[in-house]
Scaffold this motif. Structure first.
Motif, PDB file in Angstrom:
ATOM      1  N   ASP A  40       0.858  -1.181   0.000  1.00 61.09           N
ATOM      2  CA  ASP A  40       0.000   0.000   0.000  1.00 61.09           C
ATOM      3  C   ASP A  40       0.891   1.227   0.000  1.00 61.09           C
ATOM      4  O   ASP A  40       1.874   1.277   0.739  1.00 61.09           O
ATOM      5  N   TYR A  41       0.539   2.228  -0.818  1.00 59.21           N
ATOM      6  CA  TYR A  41       1.276   3.485  -0.739  1.00 59.21           C
ATOM      7  C   TYR A  41       0.389   4.667  -1.079  1.00 59.21           C
ATOM      8  O   TYR A  41      -0.611   4.534  -1.769  1.00 59.21           O
ATOM      9  N   VAL A  42       0.771   5.820  -0.526  1.00 57.73           N
ATOM     10  CA  VAL A  42       0.122   7.092  -0.812  1.00 57.73           C
ATOM     11  C   VAL A  42       1.095   7.851  -1.707  1.00 57.73           C
ATOM     12  O   VAL A  42       2.147   8.304  -1.241  1.00 57.73           O
ATOM     13  N   PRO A  43       0.788   7.951  -3.004  1.00 58.45           N
ATOM     14  CA  PRO A  43       1.740   8.570  -3.924  1.00 58.45           C
ATOM     15  C   PRO A  43       1.881  10.066  -3.713  1.00 58.45           C
ATOM     16  O   PRO A  43       0.971  10.728  -3.228  1.00 58.45           O
TER      17      PRO A  43
ATOM     18  N   PRO B 106       5.387 -20.240   9.939  1.00 52.00           N
ATOM     19  CA  PRO B 106       5.259 -19.103   9.024  1.00 52.00           C
ATOM     20  C   PRO B 106       5.973 -17.881   9.616  1.00 52.00           C
ATOM     21  O   PRO B 106       6.093 -17.751  10.835  1.00 52.00           O
ATOM     22  N   ILE B 107       6.465 -17.021   8.755  1.00 53.36           N
ATOM     23  CA  ILE B 107       7.103 -15.781   9.184  1.00 53.36           C
ATOM     24  C   ILE B 107       6.405 -14.645   8.444  1.00 53.36           C
ATOM     25  O   ILE B 107       6.373 -14.637   7.217  1.00 53.36           O
ATOM     26  N   ASP B 108       5.845 -13.708   9.173  1.00 57.03           N
ATOM     27  CA  ASP B 108       5.234 -12.535   8.564  1.00 57.03           C
ATOM     28  C   ASP B 108       6.138 -11.340   8.830  1.00 57.03           C
ATOM     29  O   ASP B 108       6.636 -11.164   9.939  1.00 57.03           O
ATOM     30  N   VAL B 109       6.373 -10.535   7.796  1.00 50.21           N
ATOM     31  CA  VAL B 109       7.285  -9.400   7.889  1.00 50.21           C
ATOM     32  C   VAL B 109       6.539  -8.151   7.434  1.00 50.21           C
ATOM     33  O   VAL B 109       5.900  -8.158   6.375  1.00 50.21           O
ATOM     34  N   PHE B 110       6.654  -7.067   8.213  1.00 52.76           N
ATOM     35  CA  PHE B 110       5.951  -5.827   7.919  1.00 52.76           C
ATOM     36  C   PHE B 110       6.932  -4.661   7.938  1.00 52.76           C
ATOM     37  O   PHE B 110       7.802  -4.587   8.803  1.00 52.76           O
ATOM     38  N   TYR B 111       6.778  -3.751   6.991  1.00 55.56           N
ATOM     39  CA  TYR B 111       7.624  -2.562   6.905  1.00 55.56           C
ATOM     40  C   TYR B 111       6.744  -1.392   6.496  1.00 55.56           C
ATOM     41  O   TYR B 111       5.846  -1.555   5.673  1.00 55.56           O
ATOM     42  N   GLN B 112       7.002  -0.234   7.089  1.00 57.38           N
ATOM     43  CA  GLN B 112       6.361   0.979   6.596  1.00 57.38           C
ATOM     44  C   GLN B 112       7.340   2.133   6.717  1.00 57.38           C
ATOM     45  O   GLN B 112       8.245   2.113   7.554  1.00 57.38           O
ATOM     46  N   SER B 113       7.143   3.118   5.864  1.00 54.53           N
ATOM     47  CA  SER B 113       8.099   4.215   5.739  1.00 54.53           C
ATOM     48  C   SER B 113       7.914   5.313   6.779  1.00 54.53           C
ATOM     49  O   SER B 113       8.706   6.242   6.826  1.00 54.53           O
ATOM     50  N   GLY B 114       6.905   5.229   7.587  1.00 52.44           N
ATOM     51  CA  GLY B 114       6.634   6.250   8.604  1.00 52.44           C
ATOM     52  C   GLY B 114       5.169   6.215   8.978  1.00 52.44           C
ATOM     53  O   GLY B 114       4.470   5.243   8.689  1.00 52.44           O
TER      54      GLY B 114
ATOM     55  N   ARG C 254      13.081  -0.247  -1.748  1.00 51.64           N
ATOM     56  CA  ARG C 254      13.327   0.071  -3.169  1.00 51.64           C
ATOM     57  C   ARG C 254      12.191   0.929  -3.723  1.00 51.64           C
ATOM     58  O   ARG C 254      12.418   1.890  -4.459  1.00 51.64           O
ATOM     59  N   LEU C 255      10.958   0.595  -3.378  1.00 50.50           N
ATOM     60  CA  LEU C 255       9.824   1.395  -3.845  1.00 50.50           C
ATOM     61  C   LEU C 255       9.867   2.807  -3.275  1.00 50.50           C
ATOM     62  O   LEU C 255       9.590   3.774  -3.985  1.00 50.50           O
ATOM     63  N   VAL C 256      10.228   2.943  -2.008  1.00 46.37           N
ATOM     64  CA  VAL C 256      10.349   4.271  -1.414  1.00 46.37           C
ATOM     65  C   VAL C 256      11.443   5.064  -2.132  1.00 46.37           C
ATOM     66  O   VAL C 256      11.269   6.244  -2.447  1.00 46.37           O
ATOM     67  N   GLU C 257      12.550   4.416  -2.424  1.00 45.80           N
ATOM     68  CA  GLU C 257      13.656   5.083  -3.119  1.00 45.80           C
ATOM     69  C   GLU C 257      13.243   5.562  -4.509  1.00 45.80           C
ATOM     70  O   GLU C 257      13.582   6.659  -4.928  1.00 45.80           O
ATOM     71  N   GLU C 258      12.515   4.734  -5.234  1.00 45.06           N
ATOM     72  CA  GLU C 258      12.132   5.055  -6.615  1.00 45.06           C
ATOM     73  C   GLU C 258      10.992   6.068  -6.698  1.00 45.06           C
ATOM     74  O   GLU C 258      10.946   6.881  -7.616  1.00 45.06           O
ATOM     75  N   LEU C 259      10.033   5.985  -5.755  1.00 48.95           N
ATOM     76  CA  LEU C 259       8.794   6.765  -5.871  1.00 48.95           C
ATOM     77  C   LEU C 259       8.718   7.974  -4.942  1.00 48.95           C
ATOM     78  O   LEU C 259       7.943   8.894  -5.218  1.00 48.95           O
ATOM     79  N   ALA C 260       9.457   7.948  -3.840  1.00 48.68           N
ATOM     80  CA  ALA C 260       9.346   8.992  -2.820  1.00 48.68           C
ATOM     81  C   ALA C 260       7.881   9.269  -2.472  1.00 48.68           C
ATOM     82  O   ALA C 260       7.410  10.407  -2.556  1.00 48.68           O
ATOM     83  N   PRO C 261       7.125   8.231  -2.075  1.00 46.65           N
ATOM     84  CA  PRO C 261       5.712   8.445  -1.750  1.00 46.65           C
ATOM     85  C   PRO C 261       5.552   9.168  -0.417  1.00 46.65           C
ATOM     86  O   PRO C 261       6.499   9.246   0.383  1.00 46.65           O
TER      87      PRO C 261
ATOM     88  N   ARG D 206       3.645   1.026   2.941  1.00 47.69           N
ATOM     89  CA  ARG D 206       3.782  -0.134   3.821  1.00 47.69           C
ATOM     90  C   ARG D 206       3.719  -1.381   2.958  1.00 47.69           C
ATOM     91  O   ARG D 206       3.085  -1.396   1.892  1.00 47.69           O
ATOM     92  N   ILE D 207       4.382  -2.431   3.441  1.00 44.47           N
ATOM     93  CA  ILE D 207       4.318  -3.727   2.782  1.00 44.47           C
ATOM     94  C   ILE D 207       4.145  -4.782   3.859  1.00 44.47           C
ATOM     95  O   ILE D 207       4.803  -4.729   4.899  1.00 44.47           O
ATOM     96  N   GLY D 208       3.225  -5.695   3.612  1.00 46.23           N
ATOM     97  CA  GLY D 208       3.050  -6.863   4.472  1.00 46.23           C
ATOM     98  C   GLY D 208       3.481  -8.087   3.686  1.00 46.23           C
ATOM     99  O   GLY D 208       2.977  -8.329   2.591  1.00 46.23           O
ATOM    100  N   GLY D 209       4.426  -8.824   4.229  1.00 51.64           N
ATOM    101  CA  GLY D 209       4.860 -10.088   3.631  1.00 51.64           C
ATOM    102  C   GLY D 209       4.341 -11.220   4.489  1.00 51.64           C
ATOM    103  O   GLY D 209       4.811 -11.422   5.611  1.00 51.64           O
ATOM    104  N   TYR D 210       3.358 -11.935   3.987  1.00 52.56           N
ATOM    105  CA  TYR D 210       2.735 -13.041   4.704  1.00 52.56           C
ATOM    106  C   TYR D 210       3.306 -14.332   4.109  1.00 52.56           C
ATOM    107  O   TYR D 210       2.845 -14.790   3.065  1.00 52.56           O
ATOM    108  N   TRP D 211       4.326 -14.867   4.751  1.00 49.56           N
ATOM    109  CA  TRP D 211       5.089 -15.997   4.222  1.00 49.56           C
ATOM    110  C   TRP D 211       4.481 -17.317   4.673  1.00 49.56           C
ATOM    111  O   TRP D 211       4.118 -17.479   5.841  1.00 49.56           O
TER     112      TRP D 211
END
Length: 154
Positions: free
Chosen positions: A66-69, A126-134, A103-110, A114-119
């Motif tokens: 998900d991102y807010v451009p 299972p390993i779930d990984v979450f990242y958000q830019s702020g 990488r998406l933050v670097e390319e787009l500067a949104p 956030r990204i949710g990785g549901y492995w």
């Protein structure tokens, strides 16, 4: 006639080979047609694959991005090719998930991403990984990702 905002795209509407690595993959972007508006763009990749860097065995995930451009949108075919480049790439779940987000933050500067990785489990866990830019921008409706946690057979 003014130039098209789509001029310069190299993958959309053309044959584009699968990149051999995420580093080689080209993420393309186009101008946001609504730069003054705050809205969410969602990409879902329910069949993401990568390789375990130790065993070489495949790992599978359901990714939700998900991102807010701000000024830029990611061009979806280039995103698909970028994600496909992980199929032969060895990296742990955390490296894949956070690396894609960064990488998406670097390319787009949104404004926000956030990204949710549901492995899916390997070795019984299972390993779930979450990242958000702020912090998400105020006043933007951001829907929940609503990917059910892994339950096994029960």
């Amino acid at each position: 006639m003014p130039p098209s905002i789509y001029e310069g795209l190299t993958q959309l509407g053309a044959a584009a080979p699968q990149p051999t690595s995420p580093e080689e993959a080209v993420l393309e972007r186009v101008p946001n047609p609504h730069p003054g508006e705050r809205y969410v763009v969602r990409f879902t990749a329910p069949e993401f694959t990568s390789l375990c860097p130790i065993t070489g065995q495949p790992d599978f995930a359901h990714l939700v991005i998900d991102y807010v451009p701000d000024a830029w949108l990611v061009e979806s075919k280039s995103l698909k090719l970028y994600l496909t480049a992980f199929r032969n790439h060895g990296a742990f779940h955390e490296a894949c998930t956070v690396g894609i987000g960064r990488r998406l933050v670097e390319e787009l500067a949104p404004h926000w991403l956030r990204i949710g990785g549901y492995w899916y489990p390997r070795g019984g866990m299972p390993i779930d990984v979450f990242y958000q830019s702020g912090e998400p921008p105020a006043g933007v409706w951001i829907p929940p990702q609503e990917v059910a946690p892994y339950r096994g057979r029960g």
